[in-house]
Design a protein around this motif. Structure first.
Motif, PDB file in Angstrom:
ATOM      1  N   ASN A  47       0.822  -1.217   0.000  1.00 57.80           N
ATOM      2  CA  ASN A  47       0.000   0.000   0.000  1.00 57.80           C
ATOM      3  C   ASN A  47       0.854   1.264   0.000  1.00 57.80           C
ATOM      4  OD1 ASN A  47      -2.433  -1.292  -0.196  1.00 57.80           O
ATOM      5  ND2 ASN A  47      -2.851  -1.238   2.005  1.00 57.80           N
ATOM      6  N   HIS A  48       1.990   1.229   0.674  1.00 55.71           N
ATOM      7  CA  HIS A  48       2.896   2.380   0.670  1.00 55.71           C
ATOM      8  C   HIS A  48       3.314   2.712  -0.756  1.00 55.71           C
ATOM      9  CE1 HIS A  48       6.347   4.967   1.549  1.00 55.71           C
ATOM     10  NE2 HIS A  48       7.003   4.224   0.669  1.00 55.71           N
ATOM     11  N   ILE A  50       1.955   1.687  -3.640  1.00 56.12           N
ATOM     12  CA  ILE A  50       0.833   2.043  -4.509  1.00 56.12           C
ATOM     13  C   ILE A  50       0.464   3.506  -4.328  1.00 56.12           C
ATOM     14  CG2 ILE A  50      -1.627   1.630  -4.947  1.00 56.12           C
ATOM     15  CD1 ILE A  50      -0.993  -1.374  -4.365  1.00 56.12           C
ATOM     16  N   GLU A  51       0.363   3.950  -3.083  1.00 60.98           N
ATOM     17  CA  GLU A  51       0.033   5.358  -2.819  1.00 60.98           C
ATOM     18  C   GLU A  51       1.115   6.289  -3.382  1.00 60.98           C
ATOM     19  OE1 GLU A  51      -0.709   5.808   1.381  1.00 60.98           O
ATOM     20  OE2 GLU A  51      -2.355   4.338   1.322  1.00 60.98           O
ATOM     21  N   GLU A  54       0.988   6.157  -7.326  1.00 57.49           N
ATOM     22  CA  GLU A  54      -0.204   6.852  -7.837  1.00 57.49           C
ATOM     23  C   GLU A  54      -0.045   8.357  -7.697  1.00 57.49           C
ATOM     24  OE1 GLU A  54      -3.531   5.038  -5.821  1.00 57.49           O
ATOM     25  OE2 GLU A  54      -3.702   3.478  -7.358  1.00 57.49           O
ATOM     26  N   PRO A  62      -1.792  -3.530  -7.152  1.00 55.93           N
ATOM     27  CA  PRO A  62      -1.344  -4.634  -6.302  1.00 55.93           C
ATOM     28  C   PRO A  62      -1.313  -5.954  -7.071  1.00 55.93           C
ATOM     29  CG  PRO A  62      -3.631  -4.129  -5.866  1.00 55.93           C
ATOM     30  CD  PRO A  62      -3.141  -3.089  -6.833  1.00 55.93           C
ATOM     31  N   TYR A  64      -2.501  -9.520  -6.507  1.00 58.85           N
ATOM     32  CA  TYR A  64      -3.484 -10.128  -5.622  1.00 58.85           C
ATOM     33  C   TYR A  64      -3.400 -11.638  -5.557  1.00 58.85           C
ATOM     34  CZ  TYR A  64      -6.411  -5.886  -5.317  1.00 58.85           C
ATOM     35  OH  TYR A  64      -6.909  -4.644  -5.063  1.00 58.85           O
ATOM     36  N   GLN A  68      -8.347 -12.017  -2.996  1.00 58.78           N
ATOM     37  CA  GLN A  68      -8.242 -10.562  -3.049  1.00 58.78           C
ATOM     38  C   GLN A  68      -8.755 -10.007  -4.381  1.00 58.78           C
ATOM     39  OE1 GLN A  68      -4.030 -10.475  -2.174  1.00 58.78           O
ATOM     40  NE2 GLN A  68      -4.402  -9.514  -0.184  1.00 58.78           N
ATOM     41  N   ASP A  72     -11.761  -6.981  -4.627  1.00 60.01           N
ATOM     42  CA  ASP A  72     -11.360  -5.656  -5.089  1.00 60.01           C
ATOM     43  C   ASP A  72     -12.570  -4.843  -5.547  1.00 60.01           C
ATOM     44  OD1 ASP A  72     -10.539  -3.829  -7.560  1.00 60.01           O
ATOM     45  OD2 ASP A  72      -8.794  -4.017  -6.254  1.00 60.01           O
TER      46      ASP A  72
END
Length: 142
Positions: A47-48, A50-51, A54, A62, A64, A68, A72
């Motif tokens: 998540n770190h 991806i943020e 982006e 991600p 998956y 998952q 989504d």
């Protein structure tokens, strides 16, 4: 994208590497680059990254596990999960196309064939006889 990526992960030195300056060079050095990226990305949760990506206009998403994928929100929004009936496993949800086209169904019409279910048909279509196919089975080739 590579420039934005290097800036985002605070590795501007990668932009100065002669062999990484061009797309062709990066393509040739793919294994080395992937290893270097892996060393960095394994230090923080997905998540770190991806943020961060982006926020910097770097295409990403991600990787998956199967459960998952179906959880989504985008998969749900695009109605990509579709039931598929199979004699071997019953009805299961599978991933359908992400493309929605008016007037066309995304329903799965037939399940994927079971492993080896078409072997004889395929071998017959390229000229093998029943005897030759039986011999291949006897020898463990199929």
């Amino acid at each position: 994208v590579f420039t934005r990526f290097c800036d985002a992960i605070e590795r501007p030195d990668w932009l100065q590497k002669a062999e990484w300056k061009t797309q062709i060079g990066r393509s040739k050095a793919r294994k080395e680059i992937n290893a270097a990226i892996g060393e960095i990305t394994r230090t923080k949760p997905a998540n770190h990254w991806i943020e961060l990506f982006e926020a910097n206009g770097i295409p990403c998403g991600p990787i998956y596990s199967i459960d998952q994928v179906f959880a989504d929100p985008q998969v749900k929004h695009l109605r990509m999960a579709r039931p598929m009936a199979s004699r071997a496993v019953g009805t299961k949800e599978v991933v359908a196309s992400a493309i929605n086209i008016s007037g066309f169904s995304k329903d799965i019409r037939i399940p994927t064939p079971e492993a080896s279910s078409s072997t004889d048909e395929v071998l017959h279509s390229v000229g093998y006889s029943d005897a030759e196919i039986a011999d291949m089975r006897k020898k463990g080739a199929i």
